[in-house]
Design a protein around this motif. Structure first.
Motif, PDB file in Angstrom:
ATOM      1  N   LEU A  57     -13.248 -72.228  23.587  1.00  0.00           N
ATOM      2  CA  LEU A  57     -12.052 -72.809  22.980  1.00  0.00           C
ATOM      3  C   LEU A  57     -11.555 -71.964  21.818  1.00  0.00           C
ATOM      4  CD1 LEU A  57     -13.028 -76.570  23.170  1.00  0.00           C
ATOM      5  CD2 LEU A  57     -11.057 -75.492  24.267  1.00  0.00           C
ATOM      6  N   LYS A  58     -12.493 -71.476  21.020  1.00  0.00           N
ATOM      7  CA  LYS A  58     -12.073 -70.658  19.885  1.00  0.00           C
ATOM      8  C   LYS A  58     -11.414 -69.377  20.388  1.00  0.00           C
ATOM      9  CE  LYS A  58     -14.886 -70.423  16.226  1.00  0.00           C
ATOM     10  NZ  LYS A  58     -16.164 -70.435  15.441  1.00  0.00           N
ATOM     11  N   GLN A  59     -11.929 -68.854  21.479  1.00  0.00           N
ATOM     12  CA  GLN A  59     -11.298 -67.654  22.025  1.00  0.00           C
ATOM     13  C   GLN A  59      -9.912 -67.966  22.575  1.00  0.00           C
ATOM     14  OE1 GLN A  59     -14.335 -66.318  24.704  1.00  0.00           O
ATOM     15  NE2 GLN A  59     -15.299 -64.975  23.170  1.00  0.00           N
ATOM     16  N   SER A  60      -9.803 -69.083  23.274  1.00  0.00           N
ATOM     17  CA  SER A  60      -8.484 -69.467  23.782  1.00  0.00           C
ATOM     18  C   SER A  60      -7.493 -69.605  22.632  1.00  0.00           C
ATOM     19  CB  SER A  60      -8.573 -70.814  24.510  1.00  0.00           C
ATOM     20  OG  SER A  60      -9.505 -70.750  25.543  1.00  0.00           O
ATOM     21  N   LEU A  61      -7.958 -70.220  21.581  1.00  0.00           N
ATOM     22  CA  LEU A  61      -7.087 -70.442  20.435  1.00  0.00           C
ATOM     23  C   LEU A  61      -6.619 -69.103  19.868  1.00  0.00           C
ATOM     24  CD1 LEU A  61      -6.220 -73.089  19.202  1.00  0.00           C
ATOM     25  CD2 LEU A  61      -7.899 -72.745  17.398  1.00  0.00           C
ATOM     26  N   SER A  62      -7.554 -68.187  19.687  1.00  0.00           N
ATOM     27  CA  SER A  62      -7.208 -66.854  19.191  1.00  0.00           C
ATOM     28  C   SER A  62      -6.196 -66.206  20.115  1.00  0.00           C
ATOM     29  CB  SER A  62      -8.444 -65.953  19.152  1.00  0.00           C
ATOM     30  OG  SER A  62      -9.298 -66.353  18.123  1.00  0.00           O
ATOM     31  N   SER A  63      -6.491 -66.325  21.395  1.00  0.00           N
ATOM     32  CA  SER A  63      -5.663 -65.655  22.380  1.00  0.00           C
ATOM     33  C   SER A  63      -4.236 -66.187  22.345  1.00  0.00           C
ATOM     34  CB  SER A  63      -6.316 -65.870  23.746  1.00  0.00           C
ATOM     35  OG  SER A  63      -5.408 -65.664  24.766  1.00  0.00           O
ATOM     36  N   VAL A  64      -4.108 -67.505  22.304  1.00  0.00           N
ATOM     37  CA  VAL A  64      -2.776 -68.091  22.222  1.00  0.00           C
ATOM     38  C   VAL A  64      -2.073 -67.644  20.948  1.00  0.00           C
ATOM     39  CG1 VAL A  64      -1.529 -70.242  21.886  1.00  0.00           C
ATOM     40  CG2 VAL A  64      -3.301 -70.105  23.619  1.00  0.00           C
ATOM     41  N   GLY A  65      -2.796 -67.697  19.856  1.00  0.00           N
ATOM     42  CA  GLY A  65      -2.205 -67.292  18.584  1.00  0.00           C
ATOM     43  C   GLY A  65      -1.724 -65.857  18.663  1.00  0.00           C
ATOM     44  N   ASN A  66      -2.531 -65.040  19.255  1.00  0.00           N
ATOM     45  CA  ASN A  66      -2.207 -63.637  19.433  1.00  0.00           C
ATOM     46  C   ASN A  66      -0.880 -63.471  20.176  1.00  0.00           C
ATOM     47  OD1 ASN A  66      -2.461 -60.949  19.421  1.00  0.00           O
ATOM     48  ND2 ASN A  66      -4.236 -60.832  20.808  1.00  0.00           N
ATOM     49  N   THR A  67      -0.783 -64.150  21.288  1.00  0.00           N
ATOM     50  CA  THR A  67       0.430 -64.059  22.089  1.00  0.00           C
ATOM     51  C   THR A  67       1.654 -64.530  21.310  1.00  0.00           C
ATOM     52  OG1 THR A  67      -0.946 -64.586  23.988  1.00  0.00           O
ATOM     53  CG2 THR A  67       1.438 -64.685  24.304  1.00  0.00           C
ATOM     54  N   LEU A  68       1.500 -65.665  20.663  1.00  0.00           N
ATOM     55  CA  LEU A  68       2.632 -66.203  19.909  1.00  0.00           C
ATOM     56  C   LEU A  68       3.050 -65.235  18.815  1.00  0.00           C
ATOM     57  CD1 LEU A  68       1.479 -69.929  19.659  1.00  0.00           C
ATOM     58  CD2 LEU A  68       3.492 -69.057  20.901  1.00  0.00           C
ATOM     59  N   LEU A  69       2.073 -64.624  18.175  1.00  0.00           N
ATOM     60  CA  LEU A  69       2.381 -63.674  17.114  1.00  0.00           C
ATOM     61  C   LEU A  69       3.114 -62.456  17.677  1.00  0.00           C
ATOM     62  CD1 LEU A  69       2.052 -62.943  14.114  1.00  0.00           C
ATOM     63  CD2 LEU A  69      -0.076 -61.780  14.727  1.00  0.00           C
ATOM     64  N   ASP A  70       2.615 -61.977  18.800  1.00  0.00           N
ATOM     65  CA  ASP A  70       3.250 -60.809  19.419  1.00  0.00           C
ATOM     66  C   ASP A  70       4.712 -61.094  19.773  1.00  0.00           C
ATOM     67  OD1 ASP A  70       0.983 -59.363  19.148  1.00  0.00           O
ATOM     68  OD2 ASP A  70       0.349 -59.485  21.245  1.00  0.00           O
ATOM     69  N   ARG A  71       4.923 -62.251  20.328  1.00  0.00           N
ATOM     70  CA  ARG A  71       6.304 -62.598  20.681  1.00  0.00           C
ATOM     71  C   ARG A  71       7.213 -62.650  19.465  1.00  0.00           C
ATOM     72  NH1 ARG A  71       6.393 -67.198  25.320  1.00  0.00           N
ATOM     73  NH2 ARG A  71       4.892 -66.172  26.706  1.00  0.00           N
ATOM     74  N   GLY A 106      -0.806 -75.056  21.812  1.00  0.00           N
ATOM     75  CA  GLY A 106      -0.468 -73.637  21.785  1.00  0.00           C
ATOM     76  C   GLY A 106       0.097 -73.178  23.112  1.00  0.00           C
ATOM     77  N   GLU A 107      -0.499 -73.673  24.185  1.00  0.00           N
ATOM     78  CA  GLU A 107      -0.024 -73.230  25.494  1.00  0.00           C
ATOM     79  C   GLU A 107       1.372 -73.768  25.800  1.00  0.00           C
ATOM     80  OE1 GLU A 107      -3.438 -74.321  27.700  1.00  0.00           O
ATOM     81  OE2 GLU A 107      -4.441 -72.397  27.322  1.00  0.00           O
ATOM     82  N   GLN A 108       1.625 -74.983  25.349  1.00  0.00           N
ATOM     83  CA  GLN A 108       2.978 -75.507  25.501  1.00  0.00           C
ATOM     84  C   GLN A 108       3.968 -74.691  24.681  1.00  0.00           C
ATOM     85  OE1 GLN A 108       2.865 -79.630  24.448  1.00  0.00           O
ATOM     86  NE2 GLN A 108       1.444 -80.134  26.108  1.00  0.00           N
ATOM     87  N   ALA A 109       3.493 -74.300  23.488  1.00  0.00           N
ATOM     88  CA  ALA A 109       4.387 -73.555  22.591  1.00  0.00           C
ATOM     89  C   ALA A 109       4.858 -72.258  23.237  1.00  0.00           C
ATOM     90  CB  ALA A 109       3.684 -73.270  21.270  1.00  0.00           C
ATOM     91  N   LEU A 110       4.043 -71.738  24.157  1.00  0.00           N
ATOM     92  CA  LEU A 110       4.410 -70.481  24.823  1.00  0.00           C
ATOM     93  C   LEU A 110       5.717 -70.604  25.592  1.00  0.00           C
ATOM     94  CD1 LEU A 110       0.927 -69.331  26.195  1.00  0.00           C
ATOM     95  CD2 LEU A 110       2.229 -68.349  24.295  1.00  0.00           C
ATOM     96  N   SER A 111       6.062 -71.828  25.963  1.00  0.00           N
ATOM     97  CA  SER A 111       7.287 -71.993  26.741  1.00  0.00           C
ATOM     98  C   SER A 111       8.509 -72.241  25.846  1.00  0.00           C
ATOM     99  CB  SER A 111       7.114 -73.149  27.734  1.00  0.00           C
ATOM    100  OG  SER A 111       6.727 -74.305  27.034  1.00  0.00           O
ATOM    101  N   ASP A 112       8.279 -72.274  24.539  1.00  0.00           N
ATOM    102  CA  ASP A 112       9.404 -72.445  23.616  1.00  0.00           C
ATOM    103  C   ASP A 112      10.251 -71.159  23.653  1.00  0.00           C
ATOM    104  OD1 ASP A 112      11.118 -72.665  21.415  1.00  0.00           O
ATOM    105  OD2 ASP A 112       9.666 -73.925  20.347  1.00  0.00           O
TER     106      ASP A 112
END
Lengths: 191, 191, 191, 191
Positions: free
Chosen positions: B120-134, B73-79
């Motif tokens: 980890l579950k929070q990190s996952l949510s957080s990443v998902g959140n960011t990706l969704l917002d973008r 997920g964190e890598q995906a943020l740089s897509d």
DNA sequence: GATGAATGAGACTTCATTCAT
DNA sequence: GATGAATGAAGTCTCATTCAT
């Protein structure tokens, strides 16, 4: 339909067992035949005579809901708008699962105990199949979407709702929202 | 940040316990600490010392998968393509759940045993959140779709796949198909 | 007043369980339900059905002795010599505790499991109370001595006896001697 | 007296173990060597090296109290009033037991683990014996009362106090009252 | 000496199912 | 048919003690 008619008292016991099981299912308590017997005020043996396993009892509890779903599906067949018919049917299906734990369990089970359950699950599939085919004939439906996907996806939506909020509150609203999203995709063309 | 480093032998036992648990999870056997102990060839007490409950062990088994998902997920943020990033992330999530039963259980659980799992579950949510917002910022996303819906829906998809085919075969293909359908709806405007 | 009458076989098992427990108590073995089950030759579950905890079984074992004490106390009420009545009652109480470990345990326990036990312990207190009041009315009793002191002191005497000689020999004689000493002080005026 | 002198760190560990055990005893927690080790922050093995069993540790905890009692008894020997001397000694004994659970356990135990404990318990008996003989020589003491009865009866009084009120409140007052009653009987002539 | 991980017997308890009455 | 007592395998967990490091 061909079951031996029960003696009057046996029939009353059967009713009471199912009623108590229904309550247990509704309050989320796992079905235990001993427990059921105690609550009904019957001997365990009696309960076992009527329902050889907890699964059999659970399926019996789920039966009316299943029947209602099938009935609704059959009525939906007469709707002139195929897409609305399909939507209505799926909404009912999801709502029923969300509000009746016995239904979600039975629907998701790979195998059944009672012949009647198998029958009903097949009817449900069959109706869903027909409704899907009509909707497909009337407009755009994802080509890779199969009739065999309907039940699993409805189970999935119900499950998602429960993961979202294990409590009771606004499960129905969530279910509707999730289903709407999914249906949006059902209409869309694949990438 | 890490826990007190274990003695070499204790560390080896820890590894063996987790490895055996991994196997049990993969073959669908429910985790039982006694059972694990017997298979590893350790005393029960040893297993309990490392993992006070079956949940703790299950979460430990799931941890690497969770970490991998977060990392992806964190890598995906740089897509540069937000929609592709979101899609890729969700696909990974679903695929992971479908192929790792420990993950689907842990992801769907309302509460955790290990702090690390919660993290980890929070990190996952957080990443998902960011990706969704973008993705939302970059184009059309159902307005009634919330970030809090991502995890439940991924769990739902994984569950649907498993209802569809309890065995191993083409679960990945099914997962991809179901996710694609759902994503179609995510893009669509509500009725 | 009695509980639902047991089936004949169940009643027989109940008896056997209590009998074995009685033996274990007498030989000083701590009561363990598993152990009892094995010795009686019954399944653990059967023992648990009859006695949910070891305390319940112990109290059941102690019940006849408690009943006998209460009965004796009630007969003592009709004795025309209040002091002799009190003495006799206390002697019996101490003797019973000294020869029946279940009794000393149950008597000293701060809380009970069976309602019947609580009932009997209250009756015992009540009888002791009355006997003490009569003796006080009839002659000189330490003014600072309360009815609530009777039971603890009898437990204390029984305990002292057991500290004196953990074996069986002349425990009764010792008990009598200790009690006589204490009663001497009961009559005396405080310093 | 003849123990090998401990290394400085070992001596500090010994102290800390005993201190923690003292606290546990005071708060009524049963002594468990593992538990003690964890609280002290030592390995179990270290605790076991110092105290091979929980009994050994308990006796060590009780030792200062025992020593104090013996010391008091020896001072009492110089009291010119034999009866007052005896009374004072017994009062101390009971008070100590009531306020120190380790003492009541060790005093009532039929056998000891540490030679030092046996020594002290014998000294205590011996002093009590002497005090009793003097009181007997100086006045009226129940003839059937033996020196070997002193310790058991003090244990009995302490036990009675605890049955009377398992909590902390006014245990000392109760102890004093019970002891006074008993002493009244000690002076009285037998029937 | 110190450490603390490992041990494993054994206590407790539950529950699905059977079967004698 | 009805009853519900009996069953006992199987799970959970604790704890005193040992012993490899």
């Amino acid at each position: 339909m061909t079951t031996t008619p029960l003696r009057k008292d046996a029939a009353r016991n059967w009713q009471r067992i199912v009623a108590v099981a229904r309550d247990l299912v509704d309050e989320g308590t796992p079905l235990q035949l001993n427990d059921v017997a105690r609550r009904v005020g019957l001997g365990v043996g009696t309960v076992y005579r009527h329902f050889p396993t907890a699964e059999a009892l659970l399926e019996t509890v789920a039966t009316p809901s299943l029947e209602a779903l099938v009935a609704h599906g059959e009525q939906a067949l007469s709707d002139t708008d195929p897409w609305r018919a399909l939507e209505g049917f799926l909404l009912r299906t999801v709502e029923a699962q969300v509000s009746d734990p016995s239904l979600s369990t039975v629907a998701a089970a790979a195998s059944d105990t009672l012949p009647r359950t198998t029958e009903l699950k097949q009817s449900l599939s069959s109706v869903g199949n027909t409704l899907l085919d009509r909707a497909r004939a009337a407009g755009t439906i994802r080509p890779d979407f199969a009739s065999a996907d309907l039940v699993p996806l409805m189970c999935g939506v119900a499950y998602a709702v429960q993961v979202h909020s294990p409590g009771r509150a606004d499960r129905l609203a969530t279910a509707e929202r999730y289903l709407a999203t999914l249906l949006g995709g059902l209409r869309a063309t694949p990438r």
